[in-house]
Design a protein around this motif. Structure first.
Motif, short mmCIF file in Angstrom:
data_model
loop_
_atom_site.label_atom_id
_atom_site.label_comp_id
_atom_site.label_asym_id
_atom_site.label_seq_id
_atom_site.Cartn_x
_atom_site.Cartn_y
_atom_site.Cartn_z
N ALA A 78 0.78 -1.33 0.14
CA ALA A 78 -0.09 0.14 -0.06
C ALA A 78 0.77 1.13 -0.01
CB ALA A 78 -0.88 0.05 1.17
N VAL A 79 1.89 1.11 0.66
CA VAL A 79 2.83 2.37 0.76
C VAL A 79 3.64 2.82 -0.64
CG1 VAL A 79 5.02 3.20 1.69
CG2 VAL A 79 3.43 2.29 3.29
N VAL A 80 3.79 1.69 -1.32
CA VAL A 80 4.26 1.77 -2.83
C VAL A 80 3.07 2.21 -3.44
CG1 VAL A 80 5.18 0.73 -4.79
CG2 VAL A 80 5.76 0.00 -2.53
N GLU A 81 1.96 1.76 -3.39
CA GLU A 81 0.70 2.35 -4.04
C GLU A 81 0.62 3.73 -3.95
OE1 GLU A 81 -3.46 0.81 -5.06
OE2 GLU A 81 -2.72 0.35 -3.19
N ASP A 82 0.72 4.31 -2.49
CA ASP A 82 0.71 5.62 -2.09
C ASP A 82 1.69 6.45 -3.12
OD1 ASP A 82 -0.97 4.88 -0.23
OD2 ASP A 82 0.41 5.09 1.26
N ALA A 83 3.13 6.00 -3.15
CA ALA A 83 3.91 6.71 -3.69
C ALA A 83 3.60 6.67 -5.27
CB ALA A 83 5.30 5.86 -3.49
N ILE A 84 3.09 5.72 -5.80
CA ILE A 84 2.60 6.12 -7.28
C ILE A 84 1.77 6.89 -7.39
CG2 ILE A 84 1.62 4.66 -9.18
CD1 ILE A 84 3.10 2.13 -8.19
N ALA A 85 0.52 6.78 -6.69
CA ALA A 85 -0.54 7.83 -6.67
C ALA A 85 -0.08 9.14 -6.42
CB ALA A 85 -1.51 7.52 -5.89
N ILE A 86 0.79 9.62 -5.30
CA ILE A 86 1.26 10.98 -5.39
C ILE A 86 2.22 11.39 -6.20
CG2 ILE A 86 2.47 12.39 -3.61
CD1 ILE A 86 1.42 10.52 -1.34
N GLY A 87 3.30 10.54 -6.76
CA GLY A 87 4.32 10.78 -7.63
C GLY A 87 3.51 11.09 -9.15
N GLY A 88 2.60 10.14 -9.48
CA GLY A 88 1.99 10.28 -10.68
C GLY A 88 1.17 11.41 -10.85
N CYS A 89 0.32 11.71 -9.76
CA CYS A 89 -0.23 13.01 -9.87
C CYS A 89 0.41 14.14 -10.11
CB CYS A 89 -1.35 13.31 -8.57
SG CYS A 89 -2.79 12.09 -8.56
N ALA A 90 1.39 14.35 -9.10
CA ALA A 90 2.46 15.57 -9.20
C ALA A 90 3.11 15.62 -10.76
CB ALA A 90 3.54 15.07 -8.39
N TRP A 91 3.47 14.04 -11.29
CA TRP A 91 4.00 14.24 -12.62
C TRP A 91 3.15 14.87 -13.75
CZ3 TRP A 91 2.88 12.10 -17.41
CH2 TRP A 91 3.75 12.19 -18.26
N VAL A 92 1.77 14.63 -13.59
CA VAL A 92 0.79 15.05 -14.48
C VAL A 92 0.86 16.74 -14.39
CG1 VAL A 92 -1.82 15.41 -14.98
CG2 VAL A 92 -0.73 12.92 -14.45
N VAL A 93 0.66 17.28 -13.07
CA VAL A 93 0.51 18.59 -13.05
C VAL A 93 1.75 19.23 -13.59
CG1 VAL A 93 -1.53 18.72 -11.57
CG2 VAL A 93 0.92 18.91 -10.62
N LEU A 94 3.09 18.56 -13.40
CA LEU A 94 4.25 19.32 -13.61
C LEU A 94 4.54 19.30 -15.10
CD1 LEU A 94 6.70 17.98 -10.78
CD2 LEU A 94 5.81 20.32 -11.17
N HIS A 95 3.78 18.43 -15.73
CA HIS A 95 3.92 18.30 -17.25
C HIS A 95 2.61 18.90 -17.96
CE1 HIS A 95 7.12 15.56 -16.08
NE2 HIS A 95 7.71 15.71 -17.24
N PHE A 96 1.63 19.35 -17.34
CA PHE A 96 0.51 20.02 -17.80
C PHE A 96 0.77 21.31 -18.29
CE2 PHE A 96 -3.84 21.30 -17.93
CZ PHE A 96 -4.43 20.66 -18.57
#
Length: 162
Positions: free
Chosen positions: A144-162
């Protein structure tokens, strides 16, 4: 404002929905932070409230609470109501916010793509988590902690590249 192609916006809307399928409230917190920091232009839209400090605080606290609650054995399955429906709603909302920020149609385009991402993220995330726990013989919370990191990092990646 940096204009993206329709394909790029749809890809980002799908991804934001998918990451919301992993952690429901993370997209709301990340979108709110992005709007607050003027990374996401929503000031002259119906989503202007995302840029307000109160939204940042509320969505961030809710997202952090979800990160804790997800590890509890009493937390219900993400595939059942209300969790599944909430993920779908957040996916639709996220897709609409990203489309609005780029001047694209909110409905059905933004909402529809966000919903598809949320469904995919919810179902595939659940399957991956279940399989990894069995494969690694690991406690649920570690995956679950790995899943947390993927969700947070993924959302951050989206807005940084938006």
């Amino acid at each position: 404002m940096h204009l993206l192609s329709t394909r790029e916006v749809m890809t980002f809307a799908f991804l934001m929905g998918a990451f919301g399928g992993l952690r429901t409230l993370t997209p709301l917190a990340v979108l709110s932070w992005a709007a607050f920091k003027h990374r996401l232009q929503v000031e002259d839209t119906q989503f202007f409230f995302l840029s307000r400090v109160v939204s940042v605080v509320i969505f961030s606290l809710m997202a952090m609470g979800e990160l804790v609650a997800d590890k509890l054995p009493s937390t219900p399955s993400r595939r059942r109501p209300p969790g599944f429906l909430t993920r779908v709603a957040v996916g639709a909302f996220s897709g609409m916010v990203l489309c609005e920020a780029q001047g694209l149609p909110l409905l059905p385009m933004g909402a529809g793509i966000g919903i598809l991402g949320a469904i995919a993220g919810t179902l595939l995330g659940n399957e991956a988590r279940t399989r990894l726990i069995k494969l690694l013989r690991a406690p649920d919370w570690t995956v679950a902690v790995v899943e947390d990191a993927i969700a947070i990092g993924g959302c951050a990646w989206v807005v940084l590249h938006f």
